[in-house]
Write an enzyme that holds these catalytic residues in place. Structure first.
Site, PDB file in Angstrom:
ATOM      1  N   SER A   1     -45.946  17.464  -5.835  1.00 19.20           N
ATOM      2  CA  SER A   1     -45.579  16.045  -5.684  1.00 19.20           C
ATOM      3  C   SER A   1     -46.833  15.195  -5.805  1.00 19.20           C
ATOM      4  O   SER A   1     -47.938  15.650  -5.497  1.00 19.20           O
ATOM      5  CB  SER A   1     -44.928  15.818  -4.319  1.00 19.20           C
ATOM      6  OG  SER A   1     -44.775  14.430  -4.057  1.00 19.20           O
TER       7      SER A   1
ATOM      8  N   TYR B   1     -44.000  16.498   5.055  1.00 19.16           N
ATOM      9  CA  TYR B   1     -43.710  16.701   3.631  1.00 19.16           C
ATOM     10  C   TYR B   1     -44.999  16.683   2.803  1.00 19.16           C
ATOM     11  O   TYR B   1     -45.259  17.582   1.995  1.00 19.16           O
ATOM     12  CB  TYR B   1     -42.757  15.621   3.149  1.00 19.16           C
ATOM     13  CG  TYR B   1     -42.425  15.700   1.659  1.00 19.16           C
ATOM     14  CD1 TYR B   1     -41.447  16.579   1.197  1.00 19.16           C
ATOM     15  CD2 TYR B   1     -43.085  14.895   0.745  1.00 19.16           C
ATOM     16  CE1 TYR B   1     -41.151  16.653  -0.164  1.00 19.16           C
ATOM     17  CE2 TYR B   1     -42.789  14.960  -0.612  1.00 19.16           C
ATOM     18  CZ  TYR B   1     -41.824  15.840  -1.060  1.00 19.16           C
ATOM     19  OH  TYR B   1     -41.530  15.912  -2.392  1.00 19.16           O
TER      20      TYR B   1
END
Length: 678
Positions: free
Chosen positions: A555, A568
């Site tokens: 990400s 996350y």
């Protein structure tokens, strides 16, 4: 409007081809003769419709028929230059085509056009080939069928064989068909129903005779220690062996694998005649063109440890290649095509089963089916007599036939990921699904792994079913389930070449609200899960010795420090560094490890649909429906990132153009300056 003769032919072909007792996949051919109006002259013209080259009877459509003028086809007998030049006649078929001609005429066209009957079937039933390959096949034919079926000595398929069968039919008006020595059967009839009935009569009569008169132990006694292992143990051993065996079969060119442990295979592998019969090879041309002239047989008992089998396989592979090269050298002429490869297409492991290989899953599966046909043929021949396949020199003439070479040259260029096996985690929806769809479209076989089995099965079915994709339920946090996932890939396709670590979830909370459970769940699924998948896949990749790719869907958050996202983003940073660490460690094995850093993918995302989108929208003070547009506006390109954009990046890494790249992270974020790589 379809000609009635053609409609009957298609229906008959589909019925015959639907039953494997009648013929194998893409094996045999059928024909019909009839009349149509010639649009040029307005006069009636006699035509012959015959299954074209490479088609399959069970799925045959009108587009798969070659359409030839019967007068011109029969006139070729006047210019036939003799058996030494009969291959020239295949090119002459093009001058007999009617209209646009339909499919390319096959080598068996002469058999159908020259035999004086309205309908002709040429099939490869196991029972018929068993008679055809028996040492006393001619006498057995007379005993079993009397005058209803005539023996035709072996002759390579072609124009002369068509002349031979036509002459035999003319000389034996009482006959309904013939047994073609070493090859198969041909039957005929004046109606489509009669031809089909005659074909089925020959097959059933041969089956009944073998059942009623055959020996009970055609393969001899069971060899102690070579019996089939219990199913769970057998399949575990097969999964452990499959990647290394695939590597052996792919030494000359990459192959996809298929595993078969059916009772007939396991019985053959446990028999005392396994070695001698396997060494004789297959006989029917359709068989050995797909299985090679003979298999590689592991000469160890069922309980032999995996490491012992692997060591022995390496020795046997070297010997197999030398033997195949010697076979080529014995029979090659100056104008023979170059040797296509010396690796086995069939590998037999007693107690475990059969591994078959091909350029794609269907080809690998069909190769295995053909060898099962060959086992049935050998059983039938040995039941009544002695198995006596055609001479090795004849096999070579067909395997390295100029016409076969031309047929191979006509095949379409393979897609970029042909022969590659991809495994995508979290592929039941969202980004993973888009990646699986793209990889399959580029020619890969795909293992669809997901915690949601129903979703994974739906994706696999949409991609084309088990010849393209298989679904496996997997919790990537479970060491046992991840190991089982890699085993499933090995059993389905022979191994794995491209692994995409995509499974994930997200919990959006500020630091003070993030619980240890939140933290552990994020890290278990993505950091631990990616590690487990990469580790178990690496075992298979290293065993195959074919190199490969591992791609992490990380990400932009692995670099970008956004609010309310500690668990996350931290686990994505963990994944990002796994890429670098594994690239450094696996490079010596030819395994490339790279990552992709997407921005938030809202549309089509399972994570966003599961509540993450609403939480992130609240963080940024926008409506959830506007979140994708919000993300787009903060990028340099002002474009929303979609699942297919991530899939395109995976293909860019794995498609071959970046073959020297490893340890790289590709941003797929439309330009987030704060996430630029430094």
């Amino acid at each position: 409007m379809t000609n009635p003769a053609v409609a009957d032919l298609i229906a008959r072909s589909n019925r015959l081809g639907a039953d494997p007792r009648n013929t194998n996949y893409a094996g045999g051919n059928t024909s019909a003769k009839g009349t149509e109006i010639d649009p040029v002259t307005g006069e009636s013209v006699e035509l012959c419709w015959v299954k074209g080259s490479g088609g399959d009877l069970g799925t045959l459509k009108e587009s798969g028929l070659a359409v030839l003028r019967l007068d011109r086809l029969r006139a070729l007998t006047g210019v036939y230059p003799g058996v030494d030049r009969e291959d020239e006649m295949v090119a002459a078929f093009d001058y007999c085509l009617h209209g646009k001609g339909g499919a390319a005429p096959s080598i068996d066209t002469a058999m159908h056009g020259l035999v004086d009957s309205a309908h002709v079937d040429h099939l490869h039933p196991d029972s018929g080939i068993a008679i055809a390959t028996a040492a006393d096949g001619e006498q057995l034919t007379a005993t079993i069928f009397g005058e209803r079926v005539v023996w035709v000595p072996w002759r390579r398929p072609g124009f002369q064989l068509g002349l031979d069968i036509a002459a035999i039919k003319e000389a034996n008006p009482q006959a309904i068909g013939c047994i073609l020595g070493g090859h198969g059967i041909t039957a005929w009839g004046e109606t489509s129903e009669q031809a089909e009935a005659n074909s089925l009569e020959i097959i059933a009569t041969a089956e009944t005779y073998i059942t009623e008169h055959g020996k009970g132990d055609p393969f001899g006694a069971v060899v102690p220690g070579y019996e089939a292992l219990p199913e769970a143990e057998r399949r575990a051993k097969a999964a452990a062996l499959a990647p290394a065996i695939r590597g052996i079969a792919s030494a000359d060119a990459p192959q996809v694998g298929h595993f078969t442990d059916s009772p007939e295979v396991l019985d053959f592998l446990a028999s005392e005649k396994l070695g001698p019969l396997a060494a004789l090879g297959t006989s029917c041309p359709d068989h050995f063109l797909r299985t090679k002239v003979k298999p590689l047989v592991v000469d160890l008992p069922a309980a032999a440890p995996v490491q012992d089998v692997l060591a022995r396989l390496a020795e046997l592979h070297e010997a197999y290649r030398a033997d195949y090269a010697a076979y080529y050298d014995r029979h090659a002429t100056p104008d023979s095509p170059a040797m296509r490869g010396a690796d086995p297409a069939i590998v037999l492991v007693p107690g475990v089963g059969m591994f078959s290989f091909g350029k794609n899953k269907q080809t690998a599966r069909v190769a295995g089916e053909f060898y099962v046909n060959a086992i049935n043929v050998m059983r039938g021949a040995e039941s009544l007599s002695t198995y006596a396949p055609i001479e090795e020199s004849e096999k070579f003439r067909i395997e390295y036939w100029a016409l076969e070479e031309a047929k191979l040259a006509r095949l379409p260029k393979p897609k970029a990921l042909a022969t590659r096996v991809a495994l995508v985690t979290g592929a039941g929806s969202g980004i993973g699904r888009a990646i699986a769809e793209r990889l399959a479209a580029e020619g890969a076989c795909v293992v669809i792994a997901d915690l949601n089995l129903e979703g994974a099965q739906a994706v696999a079915a949409e991609l084309g079913g088990p010849d393209v994709a298989v679904a496996v339920q997997c919790d990537v946090t479970s060491e046992e389930q991840v190991a089982a996932l890699i085993d499933a890939a090995a059993l389905a396709f022979g191994g794995v070449d491209l692994v995409v670590n995509n499974a994930g979830l997200s919990i959006s909370k500020p630091l003070l609200e993030t619980t240890v459970k939140d933290w552990d769940l994020q890290h278990d699924v993505m950091a631990r899960g990616s590690f487990l998948v990469a580790r178990e896949a690496a075992r298979a990749l290293i065993a195959q010795k074919l190199g490969g790719d591992i791609v992490y869907i990380a990400s932009k958050n692995s670099l970008f420090a956004g609010p309310n996202n500690i668990a996350y983003s931290a686990t994505k940073a963990d994944q990002a560094h796994q890429v670098r660490l594994l690239a450094a460690e696996l490079g010596e094995h030819g395994v490339r490890v790279n990552g992709i850093n997407p921005d938030g993918v809202v549309r089509g995302s399972g994570i966003f649909a599961g509540g993450w989108g609403a939480k992130r929208a609240a963080v940024y003070g926008v409506e959830e429906s506007e979140l994708g547009a919000y993300y787009a506006q903060r990028t340099l390109l002002k474009r929303e990132v979609l699942p297919e954009h991530v899939a395109a990046a995976v293909f860019a890494l794995a498609g071959g153009d970046l073959s020297q790249t490893t340890g790289l992270h590709i941003p797929v974020d439309s330009g987030v300056a704060a996430a630029f790589l430094r």
